[in-house]
Design a protein around this motif. Structure first.
Motif, PDB file in Angstrom:
ATOM      1  N   THR A   1       0.833  -1.196   0.000  1.00  0.00           N
ATOM      2  CA  THR A   1       0.000   0.000   0.000  1.00  0.00           C
ATOM      3  C   THR A   1       0.872   1.253   0.000  1.00  0.00           C
TER       4      THR A   1
ATOM      5  N   ARG B   1      -1.047   6.842 -10.271  1.00  0.00           N
ATOM      6  CA  ARG B   1      -1.659   6.225  -9.101  1.00  0.00           C
ATOM      7  C   ARG B   1      -2.059   7.286  -8.077  1.00  0.00           C
TER       8      ARG B   1
ATOM      9  N   SER C   1      -5.235   9.076  -9.555  1.00  0.00           N
ATOM     10  CA  SER C   1      -6.378   8.159  -9.692  1.00  0.00           C
ATOM     11  C   SER C   1      -6.900   7.728  -8.329  1.00  0.00           C
ATOM     12  N   TYR C   2      -5.997   7.424  -7.374  1.00  0.00           N
ATOM     13  CA  TYR C   2      -6.438   7.040  -6.038  1.00  0.00           C
ATOM     14  C   TYR C   2      -7.226   8.172  -5.374  1.00  0.00           C
ATOM     15  N   ASN C   3      -6.762   9.387  -5.535  1.00  0.00           N
ATOM     16  CA  ASN C   3      -7.450  10.513  -4.920  1.00  0.00           C
ATOM     17  C   ASN C   3      -8.812  10.747  -5.545  1.00  0.00           C
TER      18      ASN C   3
ATOM     19  N   GLN D   1     -11.052   8.079  -4.099  1.00  0.00           N
ATOM     20  CA  GLN D   1     -11.407   8.307  -2.701  1.00  0.00           C
ATOM     21  C   GLN D   1     -12.413   9.441  -2.545  1.00  0.00           C
TER      22      GLN D   1
ATOM     23  N   THR E   1      -6.912   1.464 -10.987  1.00  0.00           N
ATOM     24  CA  THR E   1      -6.524   2.251  -9.819  1.00  0.00           C
ATOM     25  C   THR E   1      -7.729   2.915  -9.175  1.00  0.00           C
TER      26      THR E   1
ATOM     27  N   ALA F   1      -9.356   2.020  -5.412  1.00  0.00           N
ATOM     28  CA  ALA F   1      -9.604   3.029  -4.380  1.00  0.00           C
ATOM     29  C   ALA F   1     -11.039   2.954  -3.871  1.00  0.00           C
TER      30      ALA F   1
END
Length: 910
Positions: free
Chosen positions: A330, A359, A362-364, A367, A397, A401
């Motif tokens: 992670t 990443r 895309s993760y943000n 989320q 990604t 998330a």
């Protein structure tokens, strides 16, 4: 909370790709290169009937690529063949939609049959609207914004700007009076240019409203529009149009807009972020020196973010932090390792930087989207925008998330037409576009060679006619399975309209758009309906074989590939073996091989893949290269041979008692079903004997019990038991399969048995040719030939409108059994060996409303599809298995085993 850079997809995400339209005729009529275009004077408009203009699926598909061959599409005088268009002009891309249509073109004989059917079944052309529902095609095209002149050339060459905004109108608009619906920032920036170059005004549409309107249309009207993407696996999601709202729409452009959608025209932008695609591209350009957005994505495919991101394992000595559910891999801090390492920018690989950036952003996005869904209690999140562009790792990604933060309770979903939401919304903003009530069963997506792709450097060439398409096929697409895509790559520093490279082969580096979903041409067919006798249309799945299984997929793709040479030879021979036919046959083989190769690499490239889709794709590809009916001469020859022996068979049947006759009839259907030119085993068998010899051999081998044998239950329903007479069926729908012995010596005698019992019989046949399957257009002549030898068939055919002008001689063997029940023929609405009962003709749907028995005959309609289908009425599925793999999978039997599956109405309907 959004910052000043918070935008939607219309803000620039720099993108060096371009897609020319798949079947572009932009090379004609003042096309590319004419920078100083003065619109020509209006030509005479063609008067058309004011009646509802509907697409006849059979005629449309027989004509292949209609826009390439019929000059009415290209000439301004014929103004009602192409109707309105809409554009979404963003900072980097122009997305254009236009709608083309054409009207019914039946033969006189088919007109008579249809009129009789309509009268008997109560079908009307009535429409509660004050404007018509159109049949036609919706085309998706993409241009780079800085090459807007190419877009204007394209519009001018097809005279799209001269169309009346109401698509059923026959008017050619006067100069300077045209209006085009446009959304995006370019609606303001280029308004003067459109007026100067095309003489049209731009009507600006609100961007947010267009995004939501486009998404609503796609999710309600296209069956497999939405899909999930986890660990490189796509899974299509069926959305119930009645349970769509509310949902969250996340549009990822340069920035991100998050929109809560509560219904048609009911939406609110509830959040957003300035960290989006523009952030990725801007930082990526500074840190890696990439020249294009796609180049940056390409780098990420080869990256390792662990060299620059600080991971949980880096903090905890390579261990998981299991107490709070964090694995060692992670990301604890994006770019975190750069703090402690004594390295300069040039010491890091551009590939690793690109992946770390991708990443992080895309993760943000995932989320923030989840938190907003949680805030409003929403379970569905749809992501769109050209940042996503079908890129596998981006979707993975974002999906990870959403899955991680929701603890698996939510899924990120994506849209196949993600980049065209705004353009679709602008299209839908026409006051009376005639498409707002269309349902998923009225949309058919086709994938001609060169149909535009979403994302990446893939495009279709500017093919002006079939000859240009064939030339392109000969030059750039080889036979075999090494080609991964049926369209070429755009070389760097080209416009996308001229140069081509050979498509990449299997060992090549993964393209940034390697998982991009192909977008075809949407055919609007208002005459298609859901088969009303399905027990539960929502749970109905036509395909019996699961092609998401790699082994099954590889096997059936191989079967189709091996059958290809015989099919090409037959198609060429059907047109006299001319040089033109040979050239088209070779081009067809190359094209279909390329389709198969792409599906081998990317099974979801054309949406959810089933065997029915594969077989229909083959028939569509044949029509694309103008092979209308490859088995025409074979069918005619087999029909004549079978009609010659029909009188003897009917005499034999009439000499039997009721029970023996019923068994012989079912045996005859199963035996005659051996005549299938789609089966390699059967084709080899045909070379060893005549049609009658093979039929007799097959009948003599009919030994009960069959592999699936419900004949006794069917016999009890037909004949009764214990002296109790059963009630007769009111109307039986007989889905017929092959020409020749199959229909003439198998299904027609069975139909005759129902008629003599007073049951109305409707023969259901293909709208379009497929292999040696009989069509609804061919059946009346076959019935007329059979009626010369049978009074039952003659009287029934007359009542059903099949012998309007036929000269038949009454038979003399069955007058005592003559009945007043009619024999009718309806088309099923498709042109494939299989049938998807979610999309059938309005004729068939009307005929089904009073039916209490459905008989599905043949491997394609009763085994490949619909073997597990449940109906509101009784059903009988009859077929001979002519493929060992199918026999193993479906009935645990052997090739040439038989299926007689009788089922009462579904329990839920009783």
């Amino acid at each position: 909370m959004a910052g000043p850079g918070d935008d939607d997809e219309h803000d620039p995400i720099l993108d060096d790709s371009i897609e020319a339209e798949a079947k572009s005729q932009a090379c004609v009529g003042g096309g590319s290169g004419e920078r100083d275009m003065a619109p020509s004077a209006p030509g005479p408009s063609i008067h058309r009937s004011g009646s509802r203009p509907q697409l006849d699926l059979s005629k449309a598909e027989i004509q292949g690529n209609f826009e390439e061959r019929d000059p009415t599409i290209l000439l301004p005088n014929q103004s009602d063949d192409i109707s309105h268009l809409a554009l979404d002009i963003g900072g980097s891309l122009i997305k254009l939609l236009y709608f083309s249509r054409h009207e019914e073109d039946y033969s006189n004989d088919d007109d008579k049959r249809k009129r009789t059917i309509k009268e008997r079944l109560g079908i009307t052309n009535g429409n509660l609207r004050s404007y018509p529902v159109l049949g036609g095609r919706l085309h998706f095209v993409k241009f780079e914004t800085h090459k807007i002149n190419e877009c204007l050339d394209f519009i001018h060459s097809k005279q799209l700007h001269r169309r009346d905004p109401y698509p059923w109108s026959s008017k050619t608009l006067p100069l300077g009076t045209g209006v085009i619906k446009v959304t995006g920032g370019g609606a303001y920036k280029f308004a003067d240019l459109f007026k100067e170059r095309l003489g049209v005004s731009i009507e600006k549409e609100d961007e947010m409203h267009c995004l939501v309107s486009g998404a609503n249309f796609l999710l309600k009207a296209i069956r497999h529009e939405a899909f999930t993407h986890m660990e490189a696996e796509k899974e299509f999601v069926q959305i119930d149009p009645n349970d769509l709202y509310p949902y969250l729409l996340v549009n990822v452009g340069s920035g991100v807009s998050i929109i809560k959608v509560d219904g048609e025209g009911k939406f609110e932008r509830v959040s957003g972020t300035n960290v989006g695609g523009g952030t990725y591209w801007g930082l990526g350009k500074l840190l890696t020196k990439c020249k294009s957005f796609d180049e940056l994505l390409e780098l990420s495919q080869k990256g390792d973010n662990s060299t620059i991101d600080m991971l949980v394992g880096d903090i905890y000595g390579g261990m998981d932090y299991s107490k709070i559910g964090l694995s060692a891999s992670t990301i604890a801090s994006s770019f975190g390792k750069a703090i402690s390492e004594n390295k300069e920018l040039e010491d890091y690989r551009p590939e690793d930087i690109s992946l770390s950036l991708l990443r992080m952003i895309s993760y943000n996005i995932g989320q923030i989207s989840y938190l907003n869904a949680l805030r409003f209690g929403l379970k569905r999140i749809f992501f769109g925008g050209f940042f996503i562009r079908g890129h596998a790792y981006t979707m993975d990604t974002i999906s990870f998330a959403v899955h991680f933060w929701s603890k698996g309770e939510m899924q990120a979903m994506f849209l196949r037409h993600e980049g065209f939401l705004g353009a679709l919304g602008a299209f839908m903003s026409y006051e009376k576009h005639g498409l707002d009530d269309l349902m998923s069963h009225q949309l058919v997506e086709r994938f001609p060679m060169g149909a535009p792709y979403t994302g990446g450097n893939i495009h279709g060439p500017p093919l002006g006619d079939l000859n240009e398409k064939i030339s392109w096929m000969e030059k750039f697409v080889r036979r075999g399975t090494e080609i991964t895509a049926p369209v070429p790559m755009t070389p760097s520093k080209t416009t996308g309209l001229g140069g081509f490279d050979v498509p990449s082969s299997r060992g090549s580096p993964l393209r940034s758009d390697a998982s991009a979903l192909n977008i075809g041409v949407l055919h609007f067919v208002p005459t298609l309906e859901v088969f009303p006798l399905l027990a539960d249309p929502k749970t109905y799945e036509p395909n019996t074989i699961d092609l998401s299984d790699q082994g099954e997929r590889e096997y059936w793709l191989k079967v189709l590939s091996e059958h290809l040479p015989d099919l090409v030879d037959t198609a060429v021979a059907s047109e006299g073996g001319t040089e033109d036919a040979k050239r088209r046959g070779d081009a067809f083989a190359r094209a279909f091989s390329a389709h198969l190769a792409r599906l081998m690499e990317e099974p979801a490239a054309y949406g959810k893949l089933g065997l029915a889709n594969l077989l229909e794709l083959r028939e569509e590809c044949l029509r694309e290269f103008q092979f209308v009916d490859a088995y025409r001469s074979i069918k005619q020859r087999e029909n004549e041979a079978s009609l010659a022996v029909l009188p003897d068979l009917l005499e034999e049947l009439d000499s039997m008692n009721e029970e023996a006759r019923l068994l012989t009839l079912i045996e005859g259907v199963l035996a005659a079903n051996i005549f299938d030119w789609g089966s390699r085993a059967c084709v080899d068998l045909y070379r060893k004997g005549t049609i009658i010899e093979i039929y007799r051999m097959s009948r003599n081998k009919m030994q009960r019990p069959w592999r699936v044998d419900d004949f006794d239950a069917f016999k009890e329903r037909m004949l009764g038991t214990g002296g109790k007479q059963p009630h007769r069926h009111k109307r039986a729908l007989l889905f017929v399969d092959n020409s020749g012995a199959d229909v003439i010596l198998g299904m027609l005698p069975l139909a005759r048995e129902f008629l003599r019992r007073g049951t109305e019989v409707v023969l259901v046949a293909n709208s379009l040719p497929a292999l040696n399957d009989v069509t609804a257009m061919e059946l009346p002549d076959i019935v007329a030939g059979a009626a010369k030898h049978c009074d039952i068939l003659r009287r029934a055919a007359e009542m059903g409108g099949l012998l309007v002008d036929a000269m038949v001689n009454p038979g003399d063997g069955s007058k005592k059994d003559s009945t007043s029940a009619p024999l009718m023929v309806v088309e099923n609405g498709c042109g494939s060996p299989c049938i998807d009962l979610r999309q059938v003709s309005s004729e068939l749907a009307a005929a089904a409303k009073d039916a209490d028995l459905v008989i599905l005959e043949g491997m394609g309609r009763a085994l490949h599809t619909n073997f597990n289908a449940q109906f509101k009425c009784e059903s009988l599925k009859l077929a001979m298995v002519k493929n060992q793999r199918l026999a193993d999978k479906l009935i645990k039997g052997n090739i040439y085993d038989c299926v007689c599956r009788y089922e009462p109405p579904s329990v839920s309907q009783m």
